[in-house]
Design a protein around this motif. Sequence first.
Motif, PDB file in Angstrom:
ATOM      1  N   THR A   3      35.636  34.461  17.186  1.00 38.36           N
ATOM      2  CA  THR A   3      36.732  34.088  16.319  1.00 38.36           C
ATOM      3  C   THR A   3      38.049  34.335  17.035  1.00 38.36           C
ATOM      4  N   LEU A  18      47.351  26.063   9.674  1.00 36.14           N
ATOM      5  CA  LEU A  18      46.229  26.019   8.726  1.00 36.14           C
ATOM      6  C   LEU A  18      45.943  24.592   8.290  1.00 36.14           C
ATOM      7  N   ALA A  23      40.409  26.626  10.001  1.00 32.20           N
ATOM      8  CA  ALA A  23      41.039  27.940  10.130  1.00 32.20           C
ATOM      9  C   ALA A  23      41.139  28.595   8.763  1.00 32.20           C
ATOM     10  N   ARG A  44      38.779  29.914  13.655  1.00 30.14           N
ATOM     11  CA  ARG A  44      40.169  30.342  13.875  1.00 30.14           C
ATOM     12  C   ARG A  44      40.697  31.137  12.692  1.00 30.14           C
ATOM     13  N   VAL A  46      44.273  32.588  11.208  1.00 28.40           N
ATOM     14  CA  VAL A  46      45.713  32.383  11.364  1.00 28.40           C
ATOM     15  C   VAL A  46      46.445  33.503  10.637  1.00 28.40           C
TER      16      VAL A  46
END
Length: 268
Positions: A3, A18, A23, A44, A46
């Motif tokens: 990740t 996003l 994400a 991902r 954020v």
Amino acid sequence: MITAVETYRSAEEAARALGGGGAIYLAGGTLVMAEVNANRTPPRLVRTVDPGLRQIVASSETIRLGAGVTMAQILASRDCAVLHDVARQIGGPQVRSMATVGGNLFARHPYGDLAVALLALGARVALAGQTSLRSLADLLRDRERPALVTQIEVPRPRGDRAFGFVKIARIHPRGASLLSIAAFLPREGSRMRGVRIAYGGMADRPIQAAAVERALEGAVLDEGTIARAVAVAAQGLEPPTDSLASAWYRREVVGVHLRRLLERLSRP
Ligand SMILES: Cc1cc2nc3c(=O)[nH]c(=O)nc-3n(C[C@H](O)[C@H](O)[C@H](O)COP(=O)(O)OP(=O)(O)OC[C@H]3O[C@@H](n4cnc5c(N)ncnc54)[C@H](O)[C@@H]3O)c2cc1C
């Protein structure tokens, strides 16, 4: 799966990151990190270090909480006194030092105690990149749609008896709530106007108890009014059955706790 954590200076940049999908937003991480460890998140994460998200700005009318304000920050702020009783009942000290207001709005049942209180108080939220505020009730209805909350504006209740919160848990003092109730009962003279009653644990997300609100609106908070409100405490609701309680049990006890809360708020 590896990740990646992406850190942005502003909430708007984070929201744009996003927007592309794939994400998830990371706030305090008290819930997200468990998902990461179980490989249930997108690749991902954020986050943003936008200082506005950590600020509490109070006026005589409202308290404006940055979405990244933690439960511990709320407890340390005199301006947030109305929320102290709620924040104190969320997790233990470690959770409270990380868990954010924004994260609580998206926390799944049985969590979301602060969201219940904010819903009753009539809070509104600001989303990254948008100028107008949206009601929290609206956000909670379709919170599956990703949107980055930046601020939560909370109207200040007037008087000690205008707001109350109760959390019912099996494990004390830090258990998850099998149900919670928040009552906002503003008075015009002796009558209640603009009543909002919110429940946690009576649906898959915090909701308003419309039948109870109708029973209280415009009435004097006396024995008869409380009895009428309690009679419809579970009307129209389909609470979940889970490891904490059955739907039947929740329907049975919600009126008992609503009565206690309303009686407490009816005393001078
Ligand atoms: C041991 C333990 C005990 C707990 N006890 C309680 C309790 O008693 N009562 C209670 O209510 N909760 C409890 N929680 C749940 C949790 O800590 C809180 O609800 C917390 O507020 C989540 O905040 P967070 O910042 O850690 O969110 P995160 O874990 O970072 O995020 C949670 C979710 O919210 C989304 N999110 C976070 N911030 C935003 C934002 N600004 N805009 C859009 N989406 C956002 C994330 O993308 C994610 O989907 C407990 C958790 C643990 C681990």
